[in-house]
Design an enzyme around this catalytic site. Structure first.
Site, mmCIF file in Angstrom:
data_model
loop_
_atom_site.group_PDB
_atom_site.id
_atom_site.type_symbol
_atom_site.label_atom_id
_atom_site.label_comp_id
_atom_site.label_asym_id
_atom_site.label_seq_id
_atom_site.Cartn_x
_atom_site.Cartn_y
_atom_site.Cartn_z
ATOM 1 N N SER A 1 3.785 5.905 -12.840
ATOM 2 C CA SER A 1 3.260 6.437 -14.101
ATOM 3 C C SER A 1 2.367 7.658 -13.958
ATOM 4 O O SER A 1 2.053 8.317 -14.943
ATOM 5 C CB SER A 1 2.468 5.329 -14.809
ATOM 6 O OG SER A 1 1.471 4.829 -13.946
ATOM 7 N N ASP B 1 1.296 -6.143 -12.214
ATOM 8 C CA ASP B 1 0.846 -6.051 -10.826
ATOM 9 C C ASP B 1 2.035 -6.016 -9.856
ATOM 10 O O ASP B 1 2.676 -7.034 -9.611
ATOM 11 C CB ASP B 1 -0.061 -7.247 -10.521
ATOM 12 C CG ASP B 1 -0.618 -7.172 -9.121
ATOM 13 O OD1 ASP B 1 -0.469 -6.113 -8.472
ATOM 14 O OD2 ASP B 1 -1.200 -8.175 -8.667
ATOM 15 N N LEU C 1 2.418 3.725 -4.596
ATOM 16 C CA LEU C 1 1.308 2.973 -5.167
ATOM 17 C C LEU C 1 -0.025 3.469 -4.601
ATOM 18 O O LEU C 1 -0.118 3.754 -3.417
ATOM 19 C CB LEU C 1 1.495 1.513 -4.753
ATOM 20 C CG LEU C 1 0.951 0.457 -5.677
ATOM 21 C CD1 LEU C 1 1.827 0.369 -6.919
ATOM 22 C CD2 LEU C 1 0.964 -0.876 -4.967
ATOM 23 N N TYR D 1 -0.558 10.837 3.629
ATOM 24 C CA TYR D 1 -1.319 12.087 3.775
ATOM 25 C C TYR D 1 -1.890 12.145 5.183
ATOM 26 O O TYR D 1 -2.260 11.106 5.740
ATOM 27 C CB TYR D 1 -2.451 12.146 2.736
ATOM 28 C CG TYR D 1 -3.224 13.436 2.792
ATOM 29 C CD1 TYR D 1 -2.599 14.638 2.490
ATOM 30 C CD2 TYR D 1 -4.561 13.459 3.175
ATOM 31 C CE1 TYR D 1 -3.304 15.841 2.573
ATOM 32 C CE2 TYR D 1 -5.270 14.655 3.247
ATOM 33 C CZ TYR D 1 -4.629 15.845 2.938
ATOM 34 O OH TYR D 1 -5.309 17.030 3.022
ATOM 35 N N TYR E 1 -10.417 10.562 6.256
ATOM 36 C CA TYR E 1 -9.053 10.194 5.885
ATOM 37 C C TYR E 1 -8.245 9.651 7.069
ATOM 38 O O TYR E 1 -8.156 8.447 7.269
ATOM 39 C CB TYR E 1 -8.322 11.362 5.184
ATOM 40 C CG TYR E 1 -7.193 10.808 4.336
ATOM 41 C CD1 TYR E 1 -7.372 10.559 2.981
ATOM 42 C CD2 TYR E 1 -5.989 10.434 4.926
ATOM 43 C CE1 TYR E 1 -6.373 9.959 2.232
ATOM 44 C CE2 TYR E 1 -4.976 9.843 4.176
ATOM 45 C CZ TYR E 1 -5.179 9.609 2.834
ATOM 46 O OH TYR E 1 -4.198 9.008 2.098
HETATM 47 P P1 NAD Z 1 -2.096 8.012 -8.679
HETATM 48 O O1 NAD Z 1 -3.439 7.405 -8.802
HETATM 49 O O2 NAD Z 1 -1.836 9.285 -9.397
HETATM 50 O O3 NAD Z 1 -0.975 6.939 -9.118
HETATM 51 C C1 NAD Z 1 -1.015 5.620 -8.644
HETATM 52 C C2 NAD Z 1 0.098 4.802 -9.267
HETATM 53 O O4 NAD Z 1 0.012 3.441 -8.772
HETATM 54 C C3 NAD Z 1 0.034 4.708 -10.791
HETATM 55 O O5 NAD Z 1 1.344 4.749 -11.316
HETATM 56 C C4 NAD Z 1 -0.566 3.308 -11.030
HETATM 57 O O6 NAD Z 1 -0.228 2.728 -12.278
HETATM 58 C C5 NAD Z 1 0.082 2.557 -9.876
HETATM 59 N N1 NAD Z 1 -0.602 1.311 -9.538
HETATM 60 C C6 NAD Z 1 -1.854 1.136 -9.048
HETATM 61 N N2 NAD Z 1 -2.085 -0.184 -8.845
HETATM 62 C C7 NAD Z 1 -0.965 -0.860 -9.196
HETATM 63 C C8 NAD Z 1 -0.574 -2.225 -9.206
HETATM 64 N N3 NAD Z 1 -1.377 -3.190 -8.767
HETATM 65 N N4 NAD Z 1 0.670 -2.537 -9.661
HETATM 66 C C9 NAD Z 1 1.519 -1.571 -10.101
HETATM 67 N N5 NAD Z 1 1.209 -0.258 -10.081
HETATM 68 C C10 NAD Z 1 -0.016 0.090 -9.644
HETATM 69 O O7 NAD Z 1 -1.826 8.174 -7.112
HETATM 70 P P2 NAD Z 1 -1.203 9.354 -6.214
HETATM 71 O O8 NAD Z 1 -2.312 10.230 -5.790
HETATM 72 O O9 NAD Z 1 0.016 9.917 -6.842
HETATM 73 O O10 NAD Z 1 -0.812 8.509 -4.909
HETATM 74 C C11 NAD Z 1 0.474 7.937 -4.725
HETATM 75 C C12 NAD Z 1 0.772 7.888 -3.245
HETATM 76 O O11 NAD Z 1 0.794 9.242 -2.745
HETATM 77 C C13 NAD Z 1 -0.284 7.145 -2.417
HETATM 78 O O12 NAD Z 1 0.348 6.438 -1.385
HETATM 79 C C14 NAD Z 1 -1.117 8.282 -1.843
HETATM 80 O O13 NAD Z 1 -1.762 7.921 -0.627
HETATM 81 C C15 NAD Z 1 -0.037 9.325 -1.601
HETATM 82 N N6 NAD Z 1 -0.559 10.704 -1.440
HETATM 83 C C16 NAD Z 1 -1.423 11.246 -2.345
HETATM 84 C C17 NAD Z 1 -1.933 12.527 -2.111
HETATM 85 C C18 NAD Z 1 -2.916 13.164 -3.062
HETATM 86 O O14 NAD Z 1 -3.553 14.166 -2.672
HETATM 87 N N7 NAD Z 1 -3.057 12.681 -4.271
HETATM 88 C C19 NAD Z 1 -1.537 13.249 -0.984
HETATM 89 C C20 NAD Z 1 -0.631 12.672 -0.107
HETATM 90 C C21 NAD Z 1 -0.155 11.390 -0.337
#
Ligand code: NAD
Length: 398
Positions: A50, A111, A139, A225, A235
């Site tokens: 989402s 969840d 997630l 990351y 990190y």
């Molecule tokens: P975000 O916070 O934008 O999105 C997290 C998603 O997880 C949402 O859709 C939320 O509804 C869902 N979620 C959380 N808890 C949940 C649960 N218990 N059940 C179902 N859904 C659940 O996060 P993001 O930054 O897009 O991160 C996503 C992935 O990308 C992670 O693994 C993160 O480590 C990785 N990542 C992020 C970055 C960054 O800079 N943001 C960089 C590299 C990798």
């Protein structure tokens, strides 16, 4: 209701339905402006669909590859008097646009760590979709309840090698200060691994395989990351880094399992740092991101999550000439962030940056804009003085 931002530290407790829709539409428009991904996936499951990287992957799957999608997430619906969460409104807009193109777009709010949600996902795949040929695990959660024992775990953002001090950014005040981060205990590290490691990803794939809803040749990816040395204490070498190491171990296990049983594969895709609800909570990282944005924009190589996901599909996953994997078999779309020239400039700026020169040396305005956009604020096409319907909901969930 008339909705405006209500920022508390690193979260915004309100979200704008029309703004979130406009943000999703911007991403759809970008994907449509790119060449279509040929021979892409047909039926995609995205866990964490989402927001951030998960939503961007869902958009590329649908609007570039023409895939049916099932999105799993944990969001709050809105009421007449309270806004829902941004991911709720993003999904409402996504489903509407996908259905207008004749694509199946189903969602599950709950969840993802529970057995129950996995079972519901399998039912939807069986009834409304074909076998899944791409599973994205995106997630980001601060807590997890073990579905077998009922025990609750919380992740922490701490170091693993003693206390560590560095510059950080107070994003509310626009002030550069110093933060000292403590060392995680072994128990805290174990809990962080339990939440953000690969155990749940493995449970998802196992459940899907047992239910026979994975297609031959299925691919699965989890996002990770690495970042530069500057952020390693918090990190890569921090408690979250330990969880990401565990994710790589899970990836290898899943790769062996899928290769043997379904001629499939599992990958870690390393993404660039960008502003999301999750990354804004990590100390030091918002300052790093503000500097990174300034440098990458100046070099014309700035990307948002949608650009990263488009590149993932077009240059790595669905092409006859994929960009090579790194030495550990990971897909690197953080390559531009990690470019030597980019990182050399960051180190130079990092030493000099202070509250006084923040706006000159870093793109703090860009950071704030990107942060607000996550919640549907600051979109040029939206009239924020007008009433908006906060009960807007994804069609598949009403
Ligand atoms: P975000 O916070 O934008 O999105 C997290 C998603 O997880 C949402 O859709 C939320 O509804 C869902 N979620 C959380 N808890 C949940 C649960 N218990 N059940 C179902 N859904 C659940 O996060 P993001 O930054 O897009 O991160 C996503 C992935 O990308 C992670 O693994 C993160 O480590 C990785 N990542 C992020 C970055 C960054 O800079 N943001 C960089 C590299 C990798």
């Amino acid at each position: 209701m008339i909705v405006s931002p209500n920022i508390r530290g690193f979260i915004c407790t309100t979200a704008h339905p029309d703004g979130c829709a406009a943000h999703v539409q911007q991403q759809i428009d970008y994907v449509k402006s790119q060449p279509k991904v040929e021979n892409g996936p047909k039926n995609v499951l995205i866990v964490g669909a989402s927001m951030g990287y998960g939503m961007a992957t869902r958009i590329v799957s649908a609007f570039s590859a023409g895939a049916n999608t099932l999105g799993v997430f944990f969001e709050k619906p809105g009421t007449e008097t309270r806004t829902g969460t941004a991911g709720w409104y993003n999904t409402a807009a996504f489903e509407k646009a996908a259905e207008a193109e004749g694509l199946v777009a189903k969602s599950l709010n709950g969840d993802a760590f529970s057995h129950e949600l996995k079972k519901q996902a399998i039912d939807i795949i069986t009834q409304d979709m074909g076998k899944i040929d791409l599973v994205i695990y995106s997630l980001a959660s601060p807590r997890r309840t073990d579905p077998d024992t009922g025990e609750a775990y919380r992740s922490v953002l701490k170091t693993t090698e003693g206390t560590y001090s560095n510059k950080t950014l107070n994003t509310d005040k626009g002030e550069v200060g110093e933060i000292t981060i403590g060392e995680a205990s072994q128990e805290e590290i174990d809990h962080t691994v339990k939440v953000m490691g690969g155990e749940d990803w493995e449970l998802w794939i196992k459940a899907l395989a047992e239910a026979d809803v994975l297609a031959q040749g299925v691919k699965t990816l989890a996002y990770s990351y690495i970042g530069p040395e500057l952020t390693w204490p918090i990190y890569r070498n921090g408690s979250i880094g330990r969880a990401k190491e565990a994710l790589e171990v899970s990836c290898n296990k899943l790769n062996n399992f899928l290769t043997e049983n379904l001629d499939g594969s599992a990958f870690i895709s390393v993404k660039k740092a960008l502003v999301t609800q999750s990354s804004s909570a990590i100390p030091v990282v918002p300052l790093y991101i503000s500097i990174l944005y300034k440098i990458m924009k100046a070099k014309g190589i700035h990307e948002k999550s949608i650009n990263q996901c488009q590149r993932l599909f077009a240059e790595h996953l669905y092409t006859d000439n994929p960009t090579p994997l790194d030495e550990k078999g990971r897909i690197r779309v953080d390559d531009w962030e990690m470019r030597e020239d980019v990182q050399a400039e960051i180190i130079e700026v990092w030493e000099k940056i202070s509250t006084e020169n923040l706006t000159e040396l870093a793109d703090f305005a860009g950071y704030q804009k990107a942060f607000l956009r996550i919640f549907g604020f600051g979109l040029p096409t939206v009239d924020y003085t007008a009433e908006t319907d906060t009960t807007t909901a994804p069609a598949s969930l009403v």
